[in-house]
Design an enzyme around this catalytic site. Structure first.
Site, PDB file in Angstrom:
ATOM      1  N   GLN A  51     -38.780 -35.598  -3.661  1.00 34.46           N
ATOM      2  CA  GLN A  51     -39.454 -34.715  -4.607  1.00 34.46           C
ATOM      3  C   GLN A  51     -38.524 -33.647  -5.158  1.00 34.46           C
ATOM      4  O   GLN A  51     -37.491 -33.342  -4.562  1.00 34.46           O
ATOM      5  CB  GLN A  51     -40.645 -34.036  -3.902  1.00 34.46           C
ATOM      6  CG  GLN A  51     -41.566 -35.015  -3.216  1.00 34.46           C
ATOM      7  CD  GLN A  51     -42.923 -35.122  -3.879  1.00 34.46           C
ATOM      8  OE1 GLN A  51     -43.409 -34.186  -4.506  1.00 34.46           O
ATOM      9  NE2 GLN A  51     -43.552 -36.270  -3.717  1.00 34.46           N
ATOM     10  N   LYS A  67     -39.714 -25.210  -3.331  1.00 31.08           N
ATOM     11  CA  LYS A  67     -40.490 -26.225  -4.044  1.00 31.08           C
ATOM     12  C   LYS A  67     -41.405 -25.510  -5.038  1.00 31.08           C
ATOM     13  O   LYS A  67     -42.024 -24.497  -4.694  1.00 31.08           O
ATOM     14  CB  LYS A  67     -41.306 -27.075  -3.058  1.00 31.08           C
ATOM     15  CG  LYS A  67     -40.415 -27.864  -2.077  1.00 31.08           C
ATOM     16  CD  LYS A  67     -41.160 -28.881  -1.211  1.00 31.08           C
ATOM     17  CE  LYS A  67     -40.182 -29.616  -0.296  1.00 31.08           C
ATOM     18  NZ  LYS A  67     -40.812 -30.613   0.586  1.00 31.08           N
ATOM     19  N   GLU A  90     -46.152 -33.045  -4.068  1.00 34.12           N
ATOM     20  CA  GLU A  90     -46.152 -32.067  -2.978  1.00 34.12           C
ATOM     21  C   GLU A  90     -46.736 -30.727  -3.443  1.00 34.12           C
ATOM     22  O   GLU A  90     -46.771 -30.431  -4.635  1.00 34.12           O
ATOM     23  CB  GLU A  90     -44.724 -31.873  -2.474  1.00 34.12           C
ATOM     24  CG  GLU A  90     -44.184 -33.164  -1.904  1.00 34.12           C
ATOM     25  CD  GLU A  90     -43.300 -32.979  -0.702  1.00 34.12           C
ATOM     26  OE1 GLU A  90     -42.761 -31.886  -0.518  1.00 34.12           O
ATOM     27  OE2 GLU A  90     -43.168 -33.944   0.072  1.00 34.12           O
ATOM     28  N   ASP A 236     -47.096 -38.149   5.489  1.00 37.46           N
ATOM     29  CA  ASP A 236     -45.693 -38.305   5.095  1.00 37.46           C
ATOM     30  C   ASP A 236     -44.710 -38.147   6.253  1.00 37.46           C
ATOM     31  O   ASP A 236     -43.525 -38.014   6.034  1.00 37.46           O
ATOM     32  CB  ASP A 236     -45.382 -37.265   4.010  1.00 37.46           C
ATOM     33  CG  ASP A 236     -44.184 -37.638   3.164  1.00 37.46           C
ATOM     34  OD1 ASP A 236     -43.949 -38.843   2.991  1.00 37.46           O
ATOM     35  OD2 ASP A 236     -43.485 -36.728   2.704  1.00 37.46           O
ATOM     36  N   ASP A 257     -40.607 -30.399   6.093  1.00 37.45           N
ATOM     37  CA  ASP A 257     -41.201 -31.234   5.051  1.00 37.45           C
ATOM     38  C   ASP A 257     -42.706 -31.407   5.241  1.00 37.45           C
ATOM     39  O   ASP A 257     -43.186 -32.453   5.677  1.00 37.45           O
ATOM     40  CB  ASP A 257     -40.519 -32.617   4.987  1.00 37.45           C
ATOM     41  CG  ASP A 257     -41.038 -33.428   3.815  1.00 37.45           C
ATOM     42  OD1 ASP A 257     -41.691 -32.839   2.938  1.00 37.45           O
ATOM     43  OD2 ASP A 257     -40.802 -34.642   3.787  1.00 37.45           O
TER      44      ASP A 257
END
Ligand SMILES: Nc1ncnc2c1ncn2[C@@H]1O[C@H](COP(=O)(O)OP(=O)(O)OP(=O)(O)O)[C@@H](O)[C@H]1O
Ligand SMILES: [Mn+2]
Length: 357
Positions: A51, A67, A90, A236, A257
């Site tokens: 991502q 992110k 995400e 995930d 993550d």
């Protein structure tokens, strides 16, 4: 004149075989503050994973992985045939909420993560010479967007990352932990192919017989981490991370993550608890703490709500998530009760691997 030791330097030195930071670490609030306010001096796209994410460098010498916001808080993922978990973008809020949850569970295996509002133009673009950002810049509905560079099903024309409200971009800013990080295969991965194995057979003995795993605290960490993924609903977790910087074999099982978690407060999936019901073992000290999180006035959902309220991007989660924590925790305790009834508390509740026969 003595130079002040930056908070990230305290953090780096505080990582041990057992935890990312000690329970009483006073540098953690300071580190969160620094991650959310320190001047950004360089931005590039961080390569690694699937991502889109940034590598941020700060004026105090620190580095973090960030992110960006992709969707509004009340955008829920369906987890059905037309919305399978692997297409889910995400959530920056999931990274931040995971840090809070991990701390409340008393695991301390998630890197510190905090929210931050940046000005996309002055704090990101003006500090970056990454062509993957610049070559994909565009204006869309009055906002500035880019595509960036990551795997093709995440970074494409249908998935632009955009600022909003006149140039603001929300980020999760997660502390960089020292490398190397070793990825160990997760026996209970929810991947379509991988899950066929453990959904048809108890794989706990195979897992215990794996000599890589028998070193240190890894076995009980993996079981605890499965409760974590049950609480956040994270499909995930294909790998589990060990910190080579500390000790490749004996390090705790880090929880990095978490961006795919918190996709839908109404969808629970008991199969996340397979390591618990297949092994019927749990670290006793953690279990006693977890039981305390079911007591009135000290409930997990309420503690999460008040903890998250301190983040600069609050509210991070819609209100529907708070009862979900308590409901999913109760599902775990039900599984544990069955194990304890079947095998007895001395067998199920253990404090080290040497107690597992
Ligand atoms: N806080 C961190 N400190 C150091 N390295 C990190 C950190 N977070 C992530 N990484 C490294 O970057 C890699 C990619 O990060 P992450 O797993 O968050 O990306 P992703 O795009 O969500 O990946 P995936 O496709 O597996 O979901 C990780 O496997 C890890 O090696
Ligand atoms: Mn991910």
């Amino acid at each position: 004149m003595l130079r002040k030791v930056p908070s990230w330097d305290h953090f780096r030195h505080g990582i041990t075989l057992d935890e990312m930071y000690p329970r009483s670490a006073r540098y953690i609030p300071e580190l969160l503050h620094d991650l959310s306010t320190e001047r950004i001096v360089n931005v590039s796209i961080f390569k690694g994973g699937t991502q889109i994410k940034f590598l941020l460098k700060f004026a105090d010498g620190n580095q973090a992985i960030a992110k960006p916001k992709r969707h509004p808080r009340d955008f829920y993922w369906g987890y059905n045939k037309s919305h399978p978990f692997w297409y889910d973008d995400e959530r920056h809020t999931a990274e931040i909420a995971s840090f809070h949850l991990d701390r409340i569970l008393d695991y301390r295996r998630v890197p510190p993560c905090v929210g931050r509002k940046v000005n996309f133009s002055t704090e990101i673009l003006q500090n970056s010479d990454d062509s993957a950002i610049y070559s994909t810049l565009r204006k869309q509905n009055g906002n500035t967007c880019f595509i960036g560079n990551c795997v093709k099903w995440c970074c494409n024309e249908d998935h632009p990352v955009c600022d909003e409200n006149g140039g603001v971009m929300e980020l999760s800013v997660c502390q960089m932990i020292p490398w190397p990080i070793h990825d160990i295969e997760n026996y209970w991965s929810q991947g379509i192919r991988e899950s066929k194995v453990w959904k048809n057979k108890n794989v706990c003995t195979d897992f215990l017989n794996d000599t890589k795993i028998l070193k240190g605290r890894f076995f009980l960490d993996v079981i605890e981490n499965s409760l974590f993924d049950h609480l956040i609903v994270n499909y995930d977790r294909h790998h589990i991370a060990k910190l080579g910087f500390i000790d490749k074999h004996r390090s705790f099982a880090a929880i990095i993550d978490n961006g795919k978690g918190f996709g839908n407060p109404f969808k629970d999936d008991i199969t996340f608890l397979a390591p618990v019901y297949q092994c019927c073992r749990f670290r006793n000290s953690t279990y006693q703490h977890i039981l305390s999180l079911t007591k009135e006035g000290h409930k997990l959902g309420d503690l999460m709500k008040s903890s998250l309220a301190n983040d600069p991007l609050a509210p991070l989660l819609t209100d529907e998530f708070f009862p979900a924590f308590d409901r999913r925790l109760a599902q775990f305790i039900e599984v544990m009760d069955k194990c304890i009834e079947r095998l007895g508390p001395e067998t199920v509740l253990v404090d080290g691997l040497e107690l597992i026969k």
